[in-house]
Scaffold this active site. Structure first.
Site, PDB file in Angstrom:
ATOM      1  N   HIS A  91      -7.805   4.232   4.832  1.00 28.49           N
ATOM      2  CA  HIS A  91      -7.117   3.122   4.168  1.00 28.49           C
ATOM      3  C   HIS A  91      -5.618   3.423   4.118  1.00 28.49           C
ATOM      4  O   HIS A  91      -5.211   4.548   3.825  1.00 28.49           O
ATOM      5  CB  HIS A  91      -7.671   2.938   2.753  1.00 28.49           C
ATOM      6  N   GLU A 110      -3.355   2.845   1.964  1.00 29.04           N
ATOM      7  CA  GLU A 110      -2.877   3.394   0.694  1.00 29.04           C
ATOM      8  C   GLU A 110      -3.136   4.889   0.619  1.00 29.04           C
ATOM      9  O   GLU A 110      -2.270   5.660   0.198  1.00 29.04           O
ATOM     10  CB  GLU A 110      -3.547   2.696  -0.491  1.00 29.04           C
ATOM     11  N   THR A 168      -5.967   3.035  -5.652  1.00 22.53           N
ATOM     12  CA  THR A 168      -5.949   2.088  -6.771  1.00 22.53           C
ATOM     13  C   THR A 168      -7.064   1.053  -6.699  1.00 22.53           C
ATOM     14  O   THR A 168      -7.477   0.527  -7.729  1.00 22.53           O
ATOM     15  CB  THR A 168      -4.598   1.350  -6.873  1.00 22.53           C
ATOM     16  N   HIS A 224       0.811  -1.226   0.000  1.00 19.34           N
ATOM     17  CA  HIS A 224       0.000   0.000   0.000  1.00 19.34           C
ATOM     18  C   HIS A 224       0.838   1.268   0.000  1.00 19.34           C
ATOM     19  O   HIS A 224       0.317   2.353  -0.201  1.00 19.34           O
ATOM     20  CB  HIS A 224      -0.891   0.047   1.250  1.00 19.34           C
ATOM     21  N   CYS A 277       3.459  -1.153  -4.339  1.00 25.42           N
ATOM     22  CA  CYS A 277       2.909  -1.445  -5.660  1.00 25.42           C
ATOM     23  C   CYS A 277       3.351  -0.346  -6.642  1.00 25.42           C
ATOM     24  O   CYS A 277       3.272   0.840  -6.320  1.00 25.42           O
ATOM     25  CB  CYS A 277       1.384  -1.482  -5.559  1.00 25.42           C
TER      26      CYS A 277
END
Length: 170
Positions: free
Chosen positions: A110, A112, A150, A60, A82
């Protein structure tokens, strides 16, 4: 898969291995890594408490300041972020440096999104739904740069962008 493979490869080196946050959202994988001696760091304080070892950045991604802390502590950083997330980090860092107000479409809690926000050098807003987009007003005179988590629902993202476009944001 890439991030998980990175951790398993590092285990072979026999060092103290940590991940900053769970490497992925898969409880079974995280439990297996724990059995193999990989420890999950959940906070900056835990990171600052380390005196050595390798820290693997989760898929993340993390805020930019986490890299700084690792450099200051002389910890080995293995970045398993990622590539798509890493690209978003670069976009928000670059565009916020140009003075853009960054809009992240996603879920504020979250990991990310927390990581993306941590790469913004200026003003940032996280929008999770259409009603938040309807109520959004950027700071006066600011251009807007929109990026998305994403894993965020594409249709919902598209609806939010349409709302922003109808409000006249370029």
């Amino acid at each position: 898969k890439r991030a998980v493979d990175t951790v398993y490869e590092q285990i072979k080196n026999g060092k103290n291995i940590y991940t900053y946050g769970p490497i992925v959202n898969n409880e079974e994988v995280v439990k297996d890594l724990d059995r193999k001696g990989v420890r999950v760091l959940e906070s900056e304080e835990e990171l600052m408490g380390l005196s050595g070892g390798s820290v693997i950045i989760r898929a993340h991604g993390v805020p930019k300041k986490i890299y700084r802390i690792m450099r200051e502590r002389n910890l080995e950083c293995i970045d398993a972020t990622c590539p798509f997330v890493k690209r978003i980090h670069g976009i928000v860092e670059r565009e916020s440096a140009k003075g853009y107000h960054i809009v992240v479409v996603g879920n504020a809690g979250h990991p990310e999104v927390e990581g993306i926000v941590g790469w913004c050098g200026g003003t940032v807003t996280v929008l999770r739904d259409e009603s938040e987009a309807e109520n959004f007003e950027p700071p006066a005179g600011k251009k807007v740069c929109v990026v998305a988590q994403t894993t965020f629902n594409y249709n919902k993202f598209h609806n939010i962008v349409e709302i922003l476009e109808k409000k006249g944001y370029n």
